[in-house]
Write a protein that holds these residues in place. Structure first.
Motif, PDB file in Angstrom:
ATOM      1  N   ALA A 160       9.111  -6.528  -5.648  1.00  0.00           N
ATOM      2  CA  ALA A 160       7.805  -5.946  -5.972  1.00  0.00           C
ATOM      3  C   ALA A 160       7.742  -4.494  -5.531  1.00  0.00           C
ATOM      4  N   LEU A 161       8.303  -4.203  -4.367  1.00  0.00           N
ATOM      5  CA  LEU A 161       8.351  -2.817  -3.898  1.00  0.00           C
ATOM      6  C   LEU A 161       9.099  -1.937  -4.891  1.00  0.00           C
ATOM      7  N   ASP A 162      10.195  -2.440  -5.412  1.00  0.00           N
ATOM      8  CA  ASP A 162      10.964  -1.699  -6.415  1.00  0.00           C
ATOM      9  C   ASP A 162      10.126  -1.448  -7.669  1.00  0.00           C
ATOM     10  N   LEU A 191       3.254  -2.690   4.170  1.00  0.00           N
ATOM     11  CA  LEU A 191       3.060  -4.061   3.727  1.00  0.00           C
ATOM     12  C   LEU A 191       1.993  -4.702   4.604  1.00  0.00           C
ATOM     13  N   ILE A 192       1.081  -5.418   3.970  1.00  0.00           N
ATOM     14  CA  ILE A 192       0.104  -6.207   4.723  1.00  0.00           C
ATOM     15  C   ILE A 192       0.466  -7.664   4.509  1.00  0.00           C
ATOM     16  N   GLY A 251       9.246   1.967  -4.917  1.00  0.00           N
ATOM     17  CA  GLY A 251       9.684   2.112  -3.538  1.00  0.00           C
ATOM     18  C   GLY A 251      11.047   1.502  -3.289  1.00  0.00           C
ATOM     19  N   ARG A 252      11.686   1.957  -2.213  1.00  0.00           N
ATOM     20  CA  ARG A 252      12.939   1.403  -1.747  1.00  0.00           C
ATOM     21  C   ARG A 252      12.729   0.811  -0.363  1.00  0.00           C
ATOM     22  N   VAL A 277       0.852  -1.188   0.000  1.00  0.00           N
ATOM     23  CA  VAL A 277       0.000   0.000   0.000  1.00  0.00           C
ATOM     24  C   VAL A 277       0.889   1.240   0.000  1.00  0.00           C
ATOM     25  N   ARG A 278       0.649   2.117  -0.967  1.00  0.00           N
ATOM     26  CA  ARG A 278       1.404   3.376  -0.994  1.00  0.00           C
ATOM     27  C   ARG A 278       0.802   4.347   0.004  1.00  0.00           C
TER      28      ARG A 278
END
Length: 239
Positions: free
Chosen positions: A46-48, A31-32, A52-53, A23-24
């Motif tokens: 996936a975050l990348d 993260l859930i 996201g970092r 979730v942004r």
């Protein structure tokens, strides 16, 4: 695994056992759940993909203590420095300060459970590592820093301290393992510590009439999730 975009700010990372949701937030990401142990590289990749970092992750919310949900939490905390949030009654099981309660299997659940565990063993999935819980959540709590109201619901039955998250502005529901989907239907998640309590919690979530539901097992219901939940017959599942 290919990411599924749920909303403009929510993505599902489908994993073989237990999906992870990203979730942004206005100032980073949450993260859930975290998948089984060993899933951290896939989650960070996936975050990348969504921009996201690791240092952007602010919160890791665990819906309950089972290994396919908290399994990579310790690794992800080490990589991100994020805080861990979980239901108060499950916090001792996540942190390892109390023994985990066992599910009470129905006749049809036991062979499925044995099949899942055998598959994890064959794949060489390591045991989940315990991790401290920074924030213990209770029914009616709200989460800070999400950019929209997020209501915490204590929904026991699958585990004593299972929680669901309801993003009320977008009417998006994260039910944890109380709800799974199959062929467009909603069903009661298996392997519950208290089946009748789980059914009551399922009905409580159905009464929220969510538009979108993000399940950890199965496909997300992107619209009209409320009628699907209300049409479900959890009393008849897994008997």
């Amino acid at each position: 695994m290919e990411l599924i975009q749920i909303t403009s700010a929510v993505w599902q990372l489908p994993l073989p056992v237990g999906h992870v949701h990203i979730v942004r937030l206005p100032d980073g990401y949450a993260l859930i759940d975290t998948g089984v142990a060993g899933s951290a590289p896939a989650v960070l990749d996936a975050l990348d993909q969504v921009g996201g970092r690791p240092g952007d992750v602010r919160q890791i919310v665990l819906t309950h203590f089972h290994g396919d949900h908290m399994g990579s939490a310790a690794d992800l905390v080490a990589a991100t420095g994020a805080r861990v949030l979980a239901g108060a009654l499950d916090a001792p099981f996540i942190s390892g300060t109390a023994p985990e309660p066992e599910p009470v299997f129905t006749a049809s659940e036991r062979p499925l459970f044995e099949q899942v565990m055998a598959g994890l063993a064959e794949a060489g999935v390591p045991a989940a590592q315990h991790v401290p819980v920074d924030v213990e959540l209770h029914d009616g709590d709200t989460l800070d820093g999400w950019g929209e109201p997020v209501r915490v619901l204590h929904v026991p039955g699958h585990t004593p301290g299972s929680i669901a998250l309801h993003l009320t502005a977008g009417n998006v529901l994260f039910p944890g393992d109380l709800v799974a989907t199959t062929e467009g239907r909603a069903i009661l998640g298996p392997f519950n510590v208290d089946r009748q309590q789980a059914i009551a919690s399922f009905r409580r979530l159905a009464a929220l009439d969510p538009e979108t539901i993000c399940v950890p097992h199965g496909e997300p219901l992107l619209q009209g999730a409320g009628p699907v939940l209300r049409a479900a017959t959890p009393e008849a599942d897994w008997v």
